[in-house]
Motif scaffolding. Structure first.
Motif, PDB file in Angstrom:
ATOM      1  N   PRO A 205      -1.918   0.029   7.086  1.00  0.00           N
ATOM      2  CA  PRO A 205      -2.191  -0.671   8.678  1.00  0.00           C
ATOM      3  C   PRO A 205      -1.941   0.381   9.582  1.00  0.00           C
ATOM      4  O   PRO A 205      -0.504   0.638   9.904  1.00  0.00           O
ATOM      5  CB  PRO A 205      -1.587  -1.964   8.334  1.00  0.00           C
ATOM      6  CG  PRO A 205      -0.461  -1.758   7.397  1.00  0.00           C
ATOM      7  CD  PRO A 205      -1.099  -0.674   6.614  1.00  0.00           C
TER       8      PRO A 205
ATOM      9  N   ALA B   2       0.095  -7.459   7.496  1.00  0.00           N
ATOM     10  CA  ALA B   2      -0.713  -6.411   7.492  1.00  0.00           C
ATOM     11  C   ALA B   2      -0.687  -5.521   6.126  1.00  0.00           C
ATOM     12  O   ALA B   2      -1.475  -4.723   5.828  1.00  0.00           O
ATOM     13  CB  ALA B   2      -0.673  -5.616   8.836  1.00  0.00           C
ATOM     14  N   TRP B   3       0.662  -5.507   5.635  1.00  0.00           N
ATOM     15  CA  TRP B   3       1.005  -4.855   4.280  1.00  0.00           C
ATOM     16  C   TRP B   3       0.736  -5.243   3.216  1.00  0.00           C
ATOM     17  O   TRP B   3       1.436  -6.117   2.672  1.00  0.00           O
ATOM     18  CB  TRP B   3       2.455  -4.166   4.514  1.00  0.00           C
ATOM     19  CG  TRP B   3       2.614  -3.330   5.865  1.00  0.00           C
ATOM     20  CD1 TRP B   3       2.696  -3.743   6.904  1.00  0.00           C
ATOM     21  CD2 TRP B   3       2.430  -1.825   5.905  1.00  0.00           C
ATOM     22  NE1 TRP B   3       2.801  -2.708   7.906  1.00  0.00           N
ATOM     23  CE2 TRP B   3       2.780  -1.405   7.153  1.00  0.00           C
ATOM     24  CE3 TRP B   3       1.946  -0.746   4.895  1.00  0.00           C
ATOM     25  CZ2 TRP B   3       2.694  -0.066   7.628  1.00  0.00           C
ATOM     26  CZ3 TRP B   3       2.188   0.542   5.314  1.00  0.00           C
ATOM     27  CH2 TRP B   3       2.478   0.705   6.406  1.00  0.00           C
ATOM     28  N   SER B   4      -0.468  -5.196   2.474  1.00  0.00           N
ATOM     29  CA  SER B   4      -0.923  -5.664   1.317  1.00  0.00           C
ATOM     30  C   SER B   4      -1.325  -4.530   0.562  1.00  0.00           C
ATOM     31  O   SER B   4      -1.893  -3.664   1.049  1.00  0.00           O
ATOM     32  CB  SER B   4      -2.024  -6.661   1.703  1.00  0.00           C
ATOM     33  OG  SER B   4      -2.658  -7.087   0.282  1.00  0.00           O
TER      34      SER B   4
ATOM     35  N   LEU C  45      -3.818  -4.635  -1.379  1.00  0.00           N
ATOM     36  CA  LEU C  45      -5.370  -4.967  -1.372  1.00  0.00           C
ATOM     37  C   LEU C  45      -5.929  -4.279  -0.242  1.00  0.00           C
ATOM     38  O   LEU C  45      -7.136  -4.433  -0.306  1.00  0.00           O
ATOM     39  CB  LEU C  45      -5.636  -6.188  -1.517  1.00  0.00           C
ATOM     40  CG  LEU C  45      -4.921  -6.964  -2.902  1.00  0.00           C
ATOM     41  CD1 LEU C  45      -5.511  -8.628  -2.961  1.00  0.00           C
ATOM     42  CD2 LEU C  45      -5.441  -6.434  -3.949  1.00  0.00           C
ATOM     43  N   THR C  46      -5.208  -3.851   0.778  1.00  0.00           N
ATOM     44  CA  THR C  46      -5.834  -3.434   2.005  1.00  0.00           C
ATOM     45  C   THR C  46      -5.320  -1.931   2.076  1.00  0.00           C
ATOM     46  O   THR C  46      -4.364  -1.308   1.541  1.00  0.00           O
ATOM     47  CB  THR C  46      -5.566  -4.110   3.075  1.00  0.00           C
ATOM     48  OG1 THR C  46      -4.120  -4.158   3.376  1.00  0.00           O
ATOM     49  CG2 THR C  46      -5.840  -5.661   3.123  1.00  0.00           C
ATOM     50  N   PRO C  47      -6.119  -1.156   3.092  1.00  0.00           N
ATOM     51  CA  PRO C  47      -5.610   0.033   3.318  1.00  0.00           C
ATOM     52  C   PRO C  47      -4.287   0.084   4.317  1.00  0.00           C
ATOM     53  O   PRO C  47      -4.327  -0.937   4.670  1.00  0.00           O
ATOM     54  CB  PRO C  47      -6.962   0.785   4.287  1.00  0.00           C
ATOM     55  CG  PRO C  47      -7.900  -0.153   3.996  1.00  0.00           C
ATOM     56  CD  PRO C  47      -7.560  -1.413   3.442  1.00  0.00           C
TER      57      PRO C  47
ATOM     58  N   PRO D 186       1.055  -1.194   0.044  1.00  0.00           N
ATOM     59  CA  PRO D 186      -0.038   0.059   0.263  1.00  0.00           C
ATOM     60  C   PRO D 186       0.874   1.185  -0.017  1.00  0.00           C
ATOM     61  O   PRO D 186       1.815   0.978   0.294  1.00  0.00           O
ATOM     62  CB  PRO D 186      -0.750  -0.085   1.298  1.00  0.00           C
ATOM     63  CG  PRO D 186       0.033  -0.918   2.212  1.00  0.00           C
ATOM     64  CD  PRO D 186       0.739  -2.056   1.280  1.00  0.00           C
TER      65      PRO D 186
ATOM     66  N   ALA E 200      -6.591   1.553  -3.416  1.00  0.00           N
ATOM     67  CA  ALA E 200      -6.784   0.446  -3.437  1.00  0.00           C
ATOM     68  C   ALA E 200      -6.168  -0.709  -4.595  1.00  0.00           C
ATOM     69  O   ALA E 200      -6.203  -1.891  -4.469  1.00  0.00           O
ATOM     70  CB  ALA E 200      -8.287   0.071  -4.077  1.00  0.00           C
TER      71      ALA E 200
END
Length: 172
Positions: free
Chosen positions: A142, A134-136, A138-140, A116, A157
């Motif tokens: 973290p 937590a760091w993807s 696809l996610t906000p 992200p 996103a």
């Protein structure tokens, strides 16, 4: 770790380099032979005293040059190397940071090929999660807790386009 590096990098961008990404990139990557493990409080020059104190507990330490490095072949001084899944894994690197116009992409190594993006306007006092999972992309972003009085950190996103002029740094 993001909880250490992101506050320093966000503050440096916002204050020392006055939102000049090229100047910051030259300092971090080209002009100064520092390793991102060795980022110091000199990056906080020009930031408000209260912010510097909140980030550092009023301690100061310089960014340190990496003059003790050897290349994987055992030669010194080392030449710049491209970070790949293989080199990140064999060199024990845990995080990659890519400086984009819109923010800092945080990539847990060697798990993902993208991460992200933390917007440059994010409050440096934001507490970031240090768990690689937590760091993807696809996610906000973290966040453990948002900084008081700050805008909510944002992340796109989808991963950034490869056409973006960006600068990368990696950290062990």
């Amino acid at each position: 770790m993001p909880s250490h590096h992101l506050p320093l990098l966000l503050t440096a961008y916002q204050y020392r380099f006055r939102r000049d990404l090229e100047a910051m990139s030259r300092h971090l990557i080209d002009d100064v032979s520092i390793g991102w493990d060795e980022l110091g409080t000199d990056l906080l020059d020009g930031a408000p005293h209260a912010l510097v104190t909140a980030l550092t507990g009023a301690e100061q330490w310089p960014s340190l040059p990496l003059d003790h490095l050897m290349t994987p072949a055992g030669t010194n001084p080392p030449a710049r190397m491209t970070i790949t899944d293989t080199t990140a894994d064999t060199q024990g690197m845990q995080w990659g940071y890519v400086l984009h116009r819109q923010g800092i992409e945080v990539i847990p190594l060697p798990q993902d090929d993208r991460g992200p993006i933390v917007d440059w306007s994010t409050n440096p006092l934001t507490a970031f999660n240090d768990h690689p999972g937590a760091w993807s992309s696809l996610t906000p972003t973290p966040v453990v807790r948002a900084a008081c009085g700050s805008a909510t950190p944002s992340a796109p996103a989808s991963p950034p386009a490869n056409t973006d002029a960006s600068h990368a740094g990696a950290r062990r």
